[in-house]
Motif scaffolding. Structure first.
Motif, mmCIF file in Angstrom:
data_model
loop_
_atom_site.group_PDB
_atom_site.id
_atom_site.type_symbol
_atom_site.label_atom_id
_atom_site.label_comp_id
_atom_site.label_asym_id
_atom_site.label_seq_id
_atom_site.Cartn_x
_atom_site.Cartn_y
_atom_site.Cartn_z
ATOM 1 N N ALA A 1 -26.673 71.888 -39.751
ATOM 2 C CA ALA A 1 -25.422 72.132 -40.217
ATOM 3 C C ALA A 1 -25.500 71.769 -42.045
ATOM 4 O O ALA A 1 -24.831 72.559 -42.198
ATOM 5 N N THR A 2 -25.949 70.875 -42.404
ATOM 6 C CA THR A 2 -25.853 70.410 -43.190
ATOM 7 C C THR A 2 -26.622 71.709 -44.419
ATOM 8 O O THR A 2 -26.090 71.898 -45.144
ATOM 9 N N CYS A 3 -27.809 72.003 -43.672
ATOM 10 C CA CYS A 3 -28.388 73.507 -44.620
ATOM 11 C C CYS A 3 -27.811 74.093 -44.365
ATOM 12 O O CYS A 3 -27.790 75.706 -45.404
ATOM 13 N N LEU A 4 -27.217 74.539 -43.337
ATOM 14 C CA LEU A 4 -26.584 75.537 -43.419
ATOM 15 C C LEU A 4 -24.631 76.052 -43.735
ATOM 16 O O LEU A 4 -24.064 76.907 -44.202
ATOM 17 N N ASP A 5 -24.364 74.781 -44.374
ATOM 18 C CA ASP A 5 -22.461 74.407 -44.544
ATOM 19 C C ASP A 5 -22.308 74.821 -46.026
ATOM 20 O O ASP A 5 -23.387 75.069 -47.079
ATOM 21 N N PRO A 6 -21.772 76.361 -45.825
ATOM 22 C CA PRO A 6 -22.004 77.289 -47.481
ATOM 23 C C PRO A 6 -21.333 76.535 -48.308
ATOM 24 O O PRO A 6 -21.290 76.644 -49.634
ATOM 25 N N ARG A 7 -20.593 75.262 -47.943
ATOM 26 C CA ARG A 7 -19.615 74.010 -49.024
ATOM 27 C C ARG A 7 -20.365 73.665 -50.322
ATOM 28 O O ARG A 7 -20.145 72.530 -50.791
ATOM 29 N N ARG A 8 -22.519 73.212 -49.703
ATOM 30 C CA ARG A 8 -23.273 72.382 -50.216
ATOM 31 C C ARG A 8 -24.065 73.366 -51.157
ATOM 32 O O ARG A 8 -23.576 74.434 -51.425
ATOM 33 N N ASP A 9 -23.492 72.898 -52.398
ATOM 34 C CA ASP A 9 -23.918 72.793 -53.349
ATOM 35 C C ASP A 9 -25.734 73.712 -53.443
ATOM 36 O O ASP A 9 -26.422 72.576 -53.883
ATOM 37 N N ALA A 10 -25.744 74.560 -53.345
ATOM 38 C CA ALA A 10 -27.672 74.706 -53.742
ATOM 39 C C ALA A 10 -28.345 75.219 -54.793
ATOM 40 O O ALA A 10 -29.063 75.011 -54.524
ATOM 41 N N SER A 11 -27.598 74.438 -55.713
ATOM 42 C CA SER A 11 -28.670 74.139 -56.794
ATOM 43 C C SER A 11 -29.320 72.574 -57.010
ATOM 44 O O SER A 11 -30.158 72.455 -57.937
ATOM 45 N N LYS A 12 -28.714 71.314 -56.351
ATOM 46 C CA LYS A 12 -28.756 70.695 -56.062
ATOM 47 C C LYS A 12 -30.005 70.430 -55.418
ATOM 48 O O LYS A 12 -29.621 70.443 -54.060
ATOM 49 N N LEU A 13 -31.112 69.388 -55.054
ATOM 50 C CA LEU A 13 -32.110 69.476 -53.950
ATOM 51 C C LEU A 13 -32.605 68.240 -53.624
ATOM 52 O O LEU A 13 -33.108 67.064 -55.166
ATOM 53 N N CYS A 14 -31.628 66.942 -53.338
ATOM 54 C CA CYS A 14 -32.425 65.540 -53.152
ATOM 55 C C CYS A 14 -32.986 65.143 -52.363
ATOM 56 O O CYS A 14 -33.001 65.335 -50.356
ATOM 57 N N VAL A 15 -34.548 64.055 -52.540
ATOM 58 C CA VAL A 15 -35.468 64.211 -51.659
ATOM 59 C C VAL A 15 -35.610 62.697 -51.535
ATOM 60 O O VAL A 15 -34.971 61.462 -52.167
ATOM 61 N N VAL A 16 -35.290 62.533 -49.915
ATOM 62 C CA VAL A 16 -35.154 60.827 -49.647
ATOM 63 C C VAL A 16 -36.491 61.184 -48.209
ATOM 64 O O VAL A 16 -36.748 62.090 -47.714
ATOM 65 N N GLU A 17 -36.594 59.108 -48.328
ATOM 66 C CA GLU A 17 -37.608 58.996 -46.970
ATOM 67 C C GLU A 17 -37.676 59.913 -45.682
ATOM 68 O O GLU A 17 -38.324 60.317 -45.345
ATOM 69 N N THR A 18 -36.268 58.859 -45.328
ATOM 70 C CA THR A 18 -35.965 58.637 -44.075
ATOM 71 C C THR A 18 -34.575 59.546 -43.721
ATOM 72 O O THR A 18 -32.857 59.771 -44.594
ATOM 73 N N PRO A 19 -34.319 60.158 -42.695
ATOM 74 C CA PRO A 19 -33.144 60.674 -41.693
ATOM 75 C C PRO A 19 -31.882 59.546 -42.539
ATOM 76 O O PRO A 19 -30.780 59.450 -42.426
ATOM 77 N N ALA A 20 -31.993 57.799 -42.353
ATOM 78 C CA ALA A 20 -31.103 57.033 -41.830
ATOM 79 C C ALA A 20 -30.913 57.245 -43.817
ATOM 80 O O ALA A 20 -30.100 56.666 -44.125
ATOM 81 N N ASP A 21 -31.706 56.990 -45.134
ATOM 82 C CA ASP A 21 -31.746 57.003 -46.652
ATOM 83 C C ASP A 21 -30.752 58.241 -46.835
ATOM 84 O O ASP A 21 -29.993 58.045 -47.030
ATOM 85 N N GLN A 22 -31.377 59.228 -45.814
ATOM 86 C CA GLN A 22 -29.781 60.304 -46.186
ATOM 87 C C GLN A 22 -28.709 60.353 -45.474
ATOM 88 O O GLN A 22 -27.727 60.414 -46.600
ATOM 89 N N SER A 23 -28.363 60.094 -44.691
ATOM 90 C CA SER A 23 -27.068 59.583 -43.891
ATOM 91 C C SER A 23 -26.911 58.086 -44.572
ATOM 92 O O SER A 23 -24.943 58.659 -45.376
ATOM 93 N N ALA A 24 -27.699 57.033 -45.393
ATOM 94 C CA ALA A 24 -26.508 56.336 -46.550
ATOM 95 C C ALA A 24 -25.731 57.314 -47.871
ATOM 96 O O ALA A 24 -25.025 56.776 -48.187
ATOM 97 N N LEU A 25 -27.458 58.001 -47.893
ATOM 98 C CA LEU A 25 -26.001 58.947 -49.477
ATOM 99 C C LEU A 25 -25.142 59.255 -48.861
ATOM 100 O O LEU A 25 -24.003 59.459 -49.965
#
Lengths: 196, 196
Positions: free
Chosen positions: A70-94
């Motif tokens: 859903a995050t990748c499909l969300d048109p409101r997200r800024d496609a010019s920025k890509l944040c690299v994280v280790e785990t889904p838990a790190d992603q959800s913290a961000l």
């Protein structure tokens, strides 16, 4: 076949969970059978469903039931920025900070030569392809500030720096709410260098 | 329905395990999905099987898949002795000492008025019937040496002392305040020999 077979099998299966030894496993099995059989059945169904249905997102590699999350499909997200994280838990913290509106790439691990985990195991090739889709302009390296996380960030940096992308790393500094007296010296030194 | 539904359901189900909070549950779910899907499916099957097949032994109340457990059916066990323990884990600690050849009664709990657990909840009536089968001559109270365990032993003692049975308690070689499951085997063996 002994008459405690199902119980013994359950204890052995619970021991496969990370951080669970034979005593914890026995305690869990006892609790479920004595006090929460509905919980045991609910967990059984949830495990089966998740193991069968949860796959990796084709774009960001996180866990999802769809082809693309859903995050990748969300048109409101800024496609010019890509944040690299280790785990889904790190992603959800961000995500919980609400301070980031770009997209993610989830490595699902980190480089760890001592454990035999190299660039191929954490899908760096896939990340490099993803980062060069033409839309991404900035790659934010948000791997952990551990030895392995730093090494992973370094390797990604080396791999991407020739491709005209802006590469940034999460700022190192003094945690919010902490007292200088109790912060380690390496952190204070970084905070001094990166002062603004 | 969000696209992380199965994963979220799994994390909630893992949280029902004793001692597991949301962070541990997330870590377990991540580990199973990323590194051990076979383990997830094995655990799923084991939980279902155990929840459906494991019942209480008709005679000693422990967990078993048969109507009467193997220990109760074993003709080599001394039917004149009945050892009362709180949990199957306590029973197996006693069994591992090799110092006891009698039978067991497993309370599957202990009196705990603060938690609303009274004599009916731990099947004391069933124990009293079992102890008065005509074969049992000695009842060994091996409940834990905690406040609740001592109270449970006291209540059983009161209930059985008028029935012509010899009532003994594990000797106080066992450190006060500890639980049988965690005591070393030598201490348990001494406590059995010195029962009074």
């Amino acid at each position: 076949m002994t008459d405690t077979n199902s119980l013994e099998v359950l204890i052995q299966a619970l021991k496969r969970l990370p951080g669970v030894g034979v005593k914890s496993a026995s305690r869990m099995a006892f609790h479920l059978l004595q006090h929460d059989r509905a919980g045991a059945l609910a967990l059984s169904r949830a495990l089966k469903l998740a193991a069968e249905e949860v796959h990796h997102c084709e774009r960001c590699h996180t866990f999802t039931q769809a082809e693309v999350c859903a995050t990748c499909l969300d048109p409101r997200r800024d496609a010019s920025k890509l944040c690299v994280v280790e785990t889904p838990a790190d992603q959800s913290a961000l995500e919980r900070t609400g301070a980031y509106k770009g997209l993610y790439f989830v490595l699902m691990g980190k480089l760890s030569p001592l454990d035999g985990i190299g660039p191929k195991d954490i899908g760096l090739k896939k990340l490099f392809d993803r980062a060069c889709d033409g839309l991404v302009q900035e790659v934010i390296l948000a791997t952990n500030f551990t030895a392995e996380g730093e090494a992973t960030a370094h390797v990604i940096n080396e791999g991407l720096k020739a491709r005209g992308l802006r590469l940034t790393r999460l700022a190192r500094g003094v945690p919010v709410g902490s007292e200088l007296e109790y912060v380690d010296l390496g952190t204070i030194a970084h905070a001094l260098v990166d002062r603004r």
